[in-house]
Design a protein around this motif. Structure first.
Motif, PDB file in Angstrom:
ATOM      1  N   PHE A   1       0.826  -1.204   0.000  1.00  0.00           N
ATOM      2  CA  PHE A   1       0.000   0.000   0.000  1.00  0.00           C
ATOM      3  C   PHE A   1       0.866   1.262   0.000  1.00  0.00           C
ATOM      4  O   PHE A   1       0.498   2.272  -0.586  1.00  0.00           O
ATOM      5  CB  PHE A   1      -0.923  -0.032   1.223  1.00  0.00           C
ATOM      6  N   GLN A   2       2.040   1.177   0.629  1.00  0.00           N
ATOM      7  CA  GLN A   2       2.941   2.333   0.700  1.00  0.00           C
ATOM      8  C   GLN A   2       3.547   2.682  -0.663  1.00  0.00           C
ATOM      9  O   GLN A   2       4.122   3.759  -0.826  1.00  0.00           O
ATOM     10  CB  GLN A   2       4.060   2.095   1.725  1.00  0.00           C
ATOM     11  N   ASP A   3       3.404   1.797  -1.655  1.00  0.00           N
ATOM     12  CA  ASP A   3       3.930   2.062  -2.998  1.00  0.00           C
ATOM     13  C   ASP A   3       2.945   2.822  -3.876  1.00  0.00           C
ATOM     14  O   ASP A   3       3.288   3.220  -4.991  1.00  0.00           O
ATOM     15  CB  ASP A   3       4.306   0.743  -3.696  1.00  0.00           C
ATOM     16  N   LEU A   4       1.724   3.033  -3.402  1.00  0.00           N
ATOM     17  CA  LEU A   4       0.706   3.698  -4.219  1.00  0.00           C
ATOM     18  C   LEU A   4       1.082   5.107  -4.671  1.00  0.00           C
ATOM     19  O   LEU A   4       0.797   5.466  -5.812  1.00  0.00           O
ATOM     20  CB  LEU A   4      -0.640   3.714  -3.495  1.00  0.00           C
TER      21      LEU A   4
ATOM     22  N   ALA B   1      -5.159  12.180  -1.506  1.00  0.00           N
ATOM     23  CA  ALA B   1      -6.570  12.500  -1.286  1.00  0.00           C
ATOM     24  C   ALA B   1      -6.831  12.802   0.185  1.00  0.00           C
ATOM     25  O   ALA B   1      -7.587  13.718   0.526  1.00  0.00           O
ATOM     26  CB  ALA B   1      -7.443  11.349  -1.766  1.00  0.00           C
ATOM     27  N   TYR B   2      -6.190  12.034   1.071  1.00  0.00           N
ATOM     28  CA  TYR B   2      -6.344  12.252   2.510  1.00  0.00           C
ATOM     29  C   TYR B   2      -5.772  13.611   2.906  1.00  0.00           C
ATOM     30  O   TYR B   2      -6.403  14.361   3.657  1.00  0.00           O
ATOM     31  CB  TYR B   2      -5.665  11.129   3.288  1.00  0.00           C
ATOM     32  N   GLU B   3      -4.581  13.934   2.415  1.00  0.00           N
ATOM     33  CA  GLU B   3      -3.974  15.225   2.734  1.00  0.00           C
ATOM     34  C   GLU B   3      -4.823  16.374   2.211  1.00  0.00           C
ATOM     35  O   GLU B   3      -4.959  17.406   2.874  1.00  0.00           O
ATOM     36  CB  GLU B   3      -2.559  15.290   2.158  1.00  0.00           C
ATOM     37  N   GLU B   4      -5.415  16.197   1.031  1.00  0.00           N
ATOM     38  CA  GLU B   4      -6.276  17.238   0.462  1.00  0.00           C
ATOM     39  C   GLU B   4      -7.530  17.422   1.317  1.00  0.00           C
ATOM     40  O   GLU B   4      -7.973  18.546   1.542  1.00  0.00           O
ATOM     41  CB  GLU B   4      -6.664  16.863  -0.970  1.00  0.00           C
ATOM     42  N   SER B   5      -8.082  16.311   1.827  1.00  0.00           N
ATOM     43  CA  SER B   5      -9.270  16.430   2.682  1.00  0.00           C
ATOM     44  C   SER B   5      -8.924  17.136   3.993  1.00  0.00           C
ATOM     45  O   SER B   5      -9.748  17.885   4.527  1.00  0.00           O
ATOM     46  CB  SER B   5      -9.881  15.057   2.945  1.00  0.00           C
TER      47      SER B   5
ATOM     48  N   VAL C   1       2.084   8.381  -9.431  1.00  0.00           N
ATOM     49  CA  VAL C   1       2.889   9.330 -10.216  1.00  0.00           C
ATOM     50  C   VAL C   1       3.283   8.704 -11.552  1.00  0.00           C
ATOM     51  O   VAL C   1       3.133   9.304 -12.613  1.00  0.00           O
ATOM     52  CB  VAL C   1       4.146   9.765  -9.429  1.00  0.00           C
ATOM     53  N   ARG C   2       3.764   7.469 -11.501  1.00  0.00           N
ATOM     54  CA  ARG C   2       4.253   6.819 -12.725  1.00  0.00           C
ATOM     55  C   ARG C   2       3.127   6.471 -13.685  1.00  0.00           C
ATOM     56  O   ARG C   2       3.319   6.417 -14.886  1.00  0.00           O
ATOM     57  CB  ARG C   2       5.053   5.549 -12.368  1.00  0.00           C
ATOM     58  N   SER C   3       1.924   6.234 -13.151  1.00  0.00           N
ATOM     59  CA  SER C   3       0.790   5.890 -14.014  1.00  0.00           C
ATOM     60  C   SER C   3       0.122   7.126 -14.590  1.00  0.00           C
ATOM     61  O   SER C   3      -0.827   7.009 -15.357  1.00  0.00           O
ATOM     62  CB  SER C   3      -0.236   5.071 -13.239  1.00  0.00           C
ATOM     63  N   GLY C   4       0.610   8.277 -14.206  1.00  0.00           N
ATOM     64  CA  GLY C   4       0.004   9.504 -14.713  1.00  0.00           C
ATOM     65  C   GLY C   4      -1.363   9.770 -14.098  1.00  0.00           C
ATOM     66  O   GLY C   4      -2.220  10.392 -14.720  1.00  0.00           O
ATOM     67  N   GLY C   5      -1.596   9.270 -12.885  1.00  0.00           N
ATOM     68  CA  GLY C   5      -2.861   9.486 -12.201  1.00  0.00           C
ATOM     69  C   GLY C   5      -3.916   8.434 -12.505  1.00  0.00           C
ATOM     70  O   GLY C   5      -5.023   8.509 -11.988  1.00  0.00           O
ATOM     71  N   ARG C   6      -3.601   7.445 -13.320  1.00  0.00           N
ATOM     72  CA  ARG C   6      -4.576   6.382 -13.618  1.00  0.00           C
ATOM     73  C   ARG C   6      -4.884   5.549 -12.383  1.00  0.00           C
ATOM     74  O   ARG C   6      -5.966   5.017 -12.247  1.00  0.00           O
ATOM     75  CB  ARG C   6      -4.049   5.481 -14.730  1.00  0.00           C
ATOM     76  N   VAL C   7      -3.886   5.428 -11.499  1.00  0.00           N
ATOM     77  CA  VAL C   7      -4.079   4.792 -10.197  1.00  0.00           C
ATOM     78  C   VAL C   7      -4.081   5.920  -9.178  1.00  0.00           C
ATOM     79  O   VAL C   7      -3.101   6.652  -9.054  1.00  0.00           O
ATOM     80  CB  VAL C   7      -2.948   3.787  -9.883  1.00  0.00           C
ATOM     81  N   PRO C   8      -5.213   6.109  -8.456  1.00  0.00           N
ATOM     82  CA  PRO C   8      -5.270   7.230  -7.511  1.00  0.00           C
ATOM     83  C   PRO C   8      -4.351   7.033  -6.318  1.00  0.00           C
ATOM     84  O   PRO C   8      -4.075   5.910  -5.909  1.00  0.00           O
ATOM     85  CB  PRO C   8      -6.743   7.242  -7.076  1.00  0.00           C
ATOM     86  N   ASP C   9      -3.888   8.136  -5.778  1.00  0.00           N
ATOM     87  CA  ASP C   9      -3.036   8.138  -4.587  1.00  0.00           C
ATOM     88  C   ASP C   9      -3.911   8.452  -3.376  1.00  0.00           C
ATOM     89  O   ASP C   9      -4.339   9.587  -3.194  1.00  0.00           O
ATOM     90  CB  ASP C   9      -1.938   9.186  -4.742  1.00  0.00           C
ATOM     91  N   PRO C  10      -4.218   7.457  -2.537  1.00  0.00           N
ATOM     92  CA  PRO C  10      -5.090   7.713  -1.386  1.00  0.00           C
ATOM     93  C   PRO C  10      -4.461   8.636  -0.354  1.00  0.00           C
ATOM     94  O   PRO C  10      -5.173   9.336   0.361  1.00  0.00           O
ATOM     95  CB  PRO C  10      -5.331   6.320  -0.802  1.00  0.00           C
ATOM     96  N   PHE C  11      -3.142   8.676  -0.283  1.00  0.00           N
ATOM     97  CA  PHE C  11      -2.469   9.548   0.677  1.00  0.00           C
ATOM     98  C   PHE C  11      -2.656  11.013   0.279  1.00  0.00           C
ATOM     99  O   PHE C  11      -2.874  11.867   1.125  1.00  0.00           O
ATOM    100  CB  PHE C  11      -0.987   9.209   0.770  1.00  0.00           C
TER     101      PHE C  11
END
Length: 158
Positions: free
Chosen positions: A128-131, A148-152, A136-146
Motif C-alpha cells: 500500500f505504501q507504494d501507491l 486524497a487524505y492530505e487534500e481532505s 505518479v508513474r501511471s500519470g494518475g490512472r491509479v489514484p493516490d489515497p495519501f
C-alpha cells in the motif's frame, strides 16, 4: 522519500528512490526488500545441517539458498507508460492501463491488479505504501489515497 524496494531499471544504489514528481519515462520497478536476502543465510544453515547427515545423497540441498536468491531477484512489478507488468516465479503477466479496473489489497495476500474482465493478477512486492509512486508513474490512472487524505485535511482546515 526513500524506499529500498522501489528502484530504477538499472537498480543502482543511487536510483533506489521514488520517481520524479514531473514523471520520467523510465519504468518504475518495485522489488522485494533487500532484507529478504537474509533468509538465504538461514536456508543455507538449515541445508548445511541436513546435508551434513549424508553429503553423498543430500548435497543438492546446498543449492536451495542459491535458488532462493534468484527467486527473490526475479520477483518484481514494473509500472510504465503502457501498464503494469507482474514478473512472478514462472510467468509474466501484463495488464494494459485500458484493461485495469483497480488495484486490490487483500488483508493476508499480495496486492492484485483487477482487470475489466474480473481477472486478478498478483503484483509481487507491491504494498500500500507504494501507491504514491505508482500513482505518479501511471500519470494518475491509479489514484493516490495519501494525497486524497492530505487534500481532505487541507479542506477541513479552511
Amino acid at each position: 522519500m526513500h524506499n529500498g524496494r522501489v528502484a530504477a531499471p538499472d537498480d543502482t544504489e543511487d536510483s533506489r528512490t521514488h520517481p520524479d514528481p514531473e514523471g520520467s519515462s523510465a519504468p518504475l520497478v518495485i522489488r522485494l526488500s533487500g532484507v529478504a536476502h537474509l533468509s538465504a543465510i538461514g536456508v543455507f544453515v538449515i541445508a548445511l545441517i541436513f546435508a551434513g547427515v549424508n553429503i553423498a545423497y543430500l548435497w543438492w540441498l546446498l543449492l536451495a539458498p542459491i535458488v532462493l536468491v534468484f527467486w527473490i531477484r526475479r520477483l518484481r512489478t514494473v509500472v510504465d507508460d503502457d501498464g503494469i507488468t507482474a514478473v512472478r516465479t514462472f510467468r509474466t503477466d501484463r495488464v494494459a492501463w485500458a484493461d485495469l479496473r483497480h488495484l486490490q489489497f487483500p488483508k493476508w495476500s499480495a496486492a492484485r491488479a483487477v482487470t475489466n474482465l474480473g481477472d486478478k493478477v498478483p503484483l509481487p512486492a507491491v504494498g500500500f505504501q507504494d501507491l504514491p509512486a505508482i500513482s505518479v508513474r501511471s500519470g494518475g490512472r491509479v489514484p493516490d489515497p495519501f494525497a486524497a487524505y492530505e487534500e481532505s485535511l487541507r479542506d477541513e482546515e479552511q
